[in-house]
Design a protein around this motif. Structure first.
Motif, PDB file in Angstrom:
ATOM      1  N   LYS A 119       0.837  -1.200   0.000  1.00  0.00           N
ATOM      2  CA  LYS A 119       0.000   0.000   0.000  1.00  0.00           C
ATOM      3  C   LYS A 119       0.872   1.250   0.000  1.00  0.00           C
ATOM      4  CE  LYS A 119      -3.664   0.192   2.669  1.00  0.00           C
ATOM      5  NZ  LYS A 119      -4.531   0.339   3.881  1.00  0.00           N
ATOM      6  N   VAL A 120       0.425   2.268  -0.753  1.00  0.00           N
ATOM      7  CA  VAL A 120       1.087   3.568  -0.768  1.00  0.00           C
ATOM      8  C   VAL A 120       0.123   4.612  -0.212  1.00  0.00           C
ATOM      9  CG1 VAL A 120       2.197   5.347  -2.165  1.00  0.00           C
ATOM     10  CG2 VAL A 120       2.447   2.939  -2.798  1.00  0.00           C
ATOM     11  N   THR A 121       0.591   5.384   0.754  1.00  0.00           N
ATOM     12  CA  THR A 121      -0.202   6.477   1.302  1.00  0.00           C
ATOM     13  C   THR A 121       0.259   7.788   0.676  1.00  0.00           C
ATOM     14  OG1 THR A 121      -0.551   5.372   3.431  1.00  0.00           O
ATOM     15  CG2 THR A 121      -0.848   7.768   3.375  1.00  0.00           C
ATOM     16  N   ILE A 122      -0.668   8.518   0.069  1.00  0.00           N
ATOM     17  CA  ILE A 122      -0.394   9.862  -0.436  1.00  0.00           C
ATOM     18  C   ILE A 122      -0.755  10.847   0.664  1.00  0.00           C
ATOM     19  CG2 ILE A 122      -0.939  11.598  -2.179  1.00  0.00           C
ATOM     20  CD1 ILE A 122      -1.806   9.334  -4.045  1.00  0.00           C
ATOM     21  N   VAL A 123       0.220  11.632   1.105  1.00  0.00           N
ATOM     22  CA  VAL A 123      -0.008  12.646   2.137  1.00  0.00           C
ATOM     23  C   VAL A 123      -0.068  14.011   1.461  1.00  0.00           C
ATOM     24  CG1 VAL A 123       0.847  13.740   4.245  1.00  0.00           C
ATOM     25  CG2 VAL A 123       1.134  11.276   3.911  1.00  0.00           C
ATOM     26  N   ILE A 124      -1.188  14.714   1.645  1.00  0.00           N
ATOM     27  CA  ILE A 124      -1.388  16.030   1.033  1.00  0.00           C
ATOM     28  C   ILE A 124      -1.529  17.081   2.135  1.00  0.00           C
ATOM     29  CG2 ILE A 124      -2.787  17.401  -0.551  1.00  0.00           C
ATOM     30  CD1 ILE A 124      -3.872  14.818  -1.741  1.00  0.00           C
ATOM     31  N   PRO A 125      -0.484  17.857   2.414  1.00  0.00           N
ATOM     32  CA  PRO A 125      -0.633  18.983   3.343  1.00  0.00           C
ATOM     33  C   PRO A 125      -1.502  20.061   2.695  1.00  0.00           C
ATOM     34  CG  PRO A 125       1.685  18.374   3.035  1.00  0.00           C
ATOM     35  CD  PRO A 125       0.891  17.714   1.938  1.00  0.00           C
ATOM     36  N   PHE A 126      -2.417  20.621   3.461  1.00  0.00           N
ATOM     37  CA  PHE A 126      -3.356  21.607   2.915  1.00  0.00           C
ATOM     38  C   PHE A 126      -3.405  22.832   3.811  1.00  0.00           C
ATOM     39  CE2 PHE A 126      -7.842  23.137   3.287  1.00  0.00           C
ATOM     40  CZ  PHE A 126      -7.899  23.832   2.091  1.00  0.00           C
ATOM     41  N   LEU A 150       2.180   6.366  -9.419  1.00  0.00           N
ATOM     42  CA  LEU A 150       2.493   5.357  -8.414  1.00  0.00           C
ATOM     43  C   LEU A 150       2.683   3.981  -9.032  1.00  0.00           C
ATOM     44  CD1 LEU A 150       0.235   6.377  -5.391  1.00  0.00           C
ATOM     45  CD2 LEU A 150       2.620   6.975  -5.843  1.00  0.00           C
ATOM     46  N   GLU A 151       1.905   3.666 -10.049  1.00  0.00           N
ATOM     47  CA  GLU A 151       2.059   2.373 -10.711  1.00  0.00           C
ATOM     48  C   GLU A 151       3.458   2.245 -11.323  1.00  0.00           C
ATOM     49  OE1 GLU A 151      -0.078  -0.382 -14.159  1.00  0.00           O
ATOM     50  OE2 GLU A 151      -0.792   1.657 -13.787  1.00  0.00           O
ATOM     51  N   GLN A 152       3.902   3.274 -12.028  1.00  0.00           N
ATOM     52  CA  GLN A 152       5.220   3.228 -12.644  1.00  0.00           C
ATOM     53  C   GLN A 152       6.343   3.285 -11.608  1.00  0.00           C
ATOM     54  OE1 GLN A 152       6.058   5.379 -16.353  1.00  0.00           O
ATOM     55  NE2 GLN A 152       3.991   6.210 -16.239  1.00  0.00           N
ATOM     56  N   GLN A 153       6.199   4.158 -10.639  1.00  0.00           N
ATOM     57  CA  GLN A 153       7.282   4.350  -9.682  1.00  0.00           C
ATOM     58  C   GLN A 153       7.439   3.157  -8.747  1.00  0.00           C
ATOM     59  OE1 GLN A 153       7.162   8.271  -8.066  1.00  0.00           O
ATOM     60  NE2 GLN A 153       9.103   8.077  -6.973  1.00  0.00           N
ATOM     61  N   MET A 154       6.341   2.568  -8.329  1.00  0.00           N
ATOM     62  CA  MET A 154       6.429   1.391  -7.456  1.00  0.00           C
ATOM     63  C   MET A 154       7.002   0.194  -8.213  1.00  0.00           C
ATOM     64  SD  MET A 154       5.758   2.115  -4.371  1.00  0.00           S
ATOM     65  CE  MET A 154       5.641   0.434  -3.754  1.00  0.00           C
ATOM     66  N   ALA A 155       6.651   0.037  -9.484  1.00  0.00           N
ATOM     67  CA  ALA A 155       7.234  -1.045 -10.288  1.00  0.00           C
ATOM     68  C   ALA A 155       8.747  -0.856 -10.400  1.00  0.00           C
ATOM     69  CB  ALA A 155       6.592  -1.069 -11.667  1.00  0.00           C
ATOM     70  N   PHE A 156       9.171   0.379 -10.614  1.00  0.00           N
ATOM     71  CA  PHE A 156      10.598   0.707 -10.691  1.00  0.00           C
ATOM     72  C   PHE A 156      11.306   0.394  -9.374  1.00  0.00           C
ATOM     73  CE2 PHE A 156      13.679   4.215  -9.794  1.00  0.00           C
ATOM     74  CZ  PHE A 156      14.665   3.853 -10.704  1.00  0.00           C
ATOM     75  N   MET A 157      10.699   0.790  -8.252  1.00  0.00           N
ATOM     76  CA  MET A 157      11.319   0.572  -6.947  1.00  0.00           C
ATOM     77  C   MET A 157      11.396  -0.909  -6.603  1.00  0.00           C
ATOM     78  SD  MET A 157       9.716   3.765  -4.786  1.00  0.00           S
ATOM     79  CE  MET A 157      10.637   3.417  -3.288  1.00  0.00           C
ATOM     80  N   GLN A 158      10.356  -1.655  -6.923  1.00  0.00           N
ATOM     81  CA  GLN A 158      10.369  -3.085  -6.628  1.00  0.00           C
ATOM     82  C   GLN A 158      11.372  -3.827  -7.513  1.00  0.00           C
ATOM     83  OE1 GLN A 158       5.928  -3.472  -6.811  1.00  0.00           O
ATOM     84  NE2 GLN A 158       6.168  -4.482  -4.845  1.00  0.00           N
ATOM     85  N   GLU A 159      11.508  -3.381  -8.745  1.00  0.00           N
ATOM     86  CA  GLU A 159      12.468  -4.015  -9.654  1.00  0.00           C
ATOM     87  C   GLU A 159      13.898  -3.882  -9.136  1.00  0.00           C
ATOM     88  OE1 GLU A 159      14.025  -3.774 -14.318  1.00  0.00           O
ATOM     89  OE2 GLU A 159      12.334  -2.519 -13.647  1.00  0.00           O
TER      90      GLU A 159
END
Length: 237
Positions: free
Chosen positions: A4-11, A95-104
């Protein structure tokens, strides 16, 4: 199993928050949690209301971006954290692209290329990232500049927790401080040469309004970390 990836958005009183939320809610990655941290805002809450069933909304007294990020990270259930400023946007496949890159490549932390947009959402520069050949090259670059756009970063929550989160005493340079501490901690940064974040440049942004203060903060931090970064650069890798 997909982490799971959590996106944190400061507002904080941001009129662009709805666009950030659309990009966060539209991610193609299958397991996303979205946390909006209201840092004592007094306006534009109505723009968040239509998304309240899709996000976790956390309120707190005003304390700055670092404190809002830390509040979100502490409440995150994701194994990885992505920071999205309320005036910026993610490409839907970020997130789909970046997580695939990180897991690879077995990475705890990565950052990517990005594009700039104006106040009317038009792309002004399609690619702005600064590729690094490796973590030692990034350490060298950090001795005199900050090539990492914080909203392009995805990092493991464990890495943030092990470093004690962002330094809340730093009003504007908490991101630079964090990347340096990650490197000195031994984290290996990966760079994905894809512009997956849209970074908004406008007259009300903090980097424009507080430029002198930001430069002073950077100067103190670069002086404090220079020797350690030079040592890390000399080690290579």
């Amino acid at each position: 199993m997909t982490p799971k990836v959590t996106i944190v958005i400061p507002f904080y009183n941001c009129p662009y928050i709805e666009h950030a939320l659309v990009s966060a809610c539209g991610q193609t990655y299958p397991d996303v949690e979205i946390i909006v941290v209201d840092d004592g805002s007094t306006q534009h809450h109505n723009l968040i209301a239509p998304y309240r069933d899709r996000v976790h909304y956390l309120g707190k007294k005003n304390g700055g971006t670092a404190s809002a990020l830390n509040h979100g990270i502490l409440h995150a259930s994701g194994e990885y954290i992505a920071w999205l400023s309320s005036d910026d946007l993610f490409h839907y496949s970020k997130l789909e692209q970046q997580m695939a890159f990180m897991q690879e490549y077995g990475l705890q932390v990565s950052y990517t290329d990005f594009s700039t947009i104006d106040s009317k959402h038009a792309i002004t520069r399609p690619t702005c990232g600064i590729p690094m050949s490796g973590t030692s090259d990034l350490a060298r670059q950090l001795t005199y500049s900050n090539p990492v756009n914080g909203c392009t970063v995805v990092a493991s929550k464990d890495l943030f927790m092990s470093l004690g989160l962002f330094n809340e005493r730093l009003r504007y340079t908490h991101d630079y401080d964090m990347w340096v501490r990650m490197i000195l901690h031994g984290a290996r940064f990966g760079y994905l040469h894809e512009p997956l974040t849209l970074y908004r440049v406008h007259s009300r942004m903090g980097t424009v309004r507080h430029k002198k203060t930001i430069l002073r903060e950077y100067g103190k931090l670069k002086k404090m970390y220079r020797a350690s970064l030079n040592q890390r650069w000399a080690l290579g890798g």
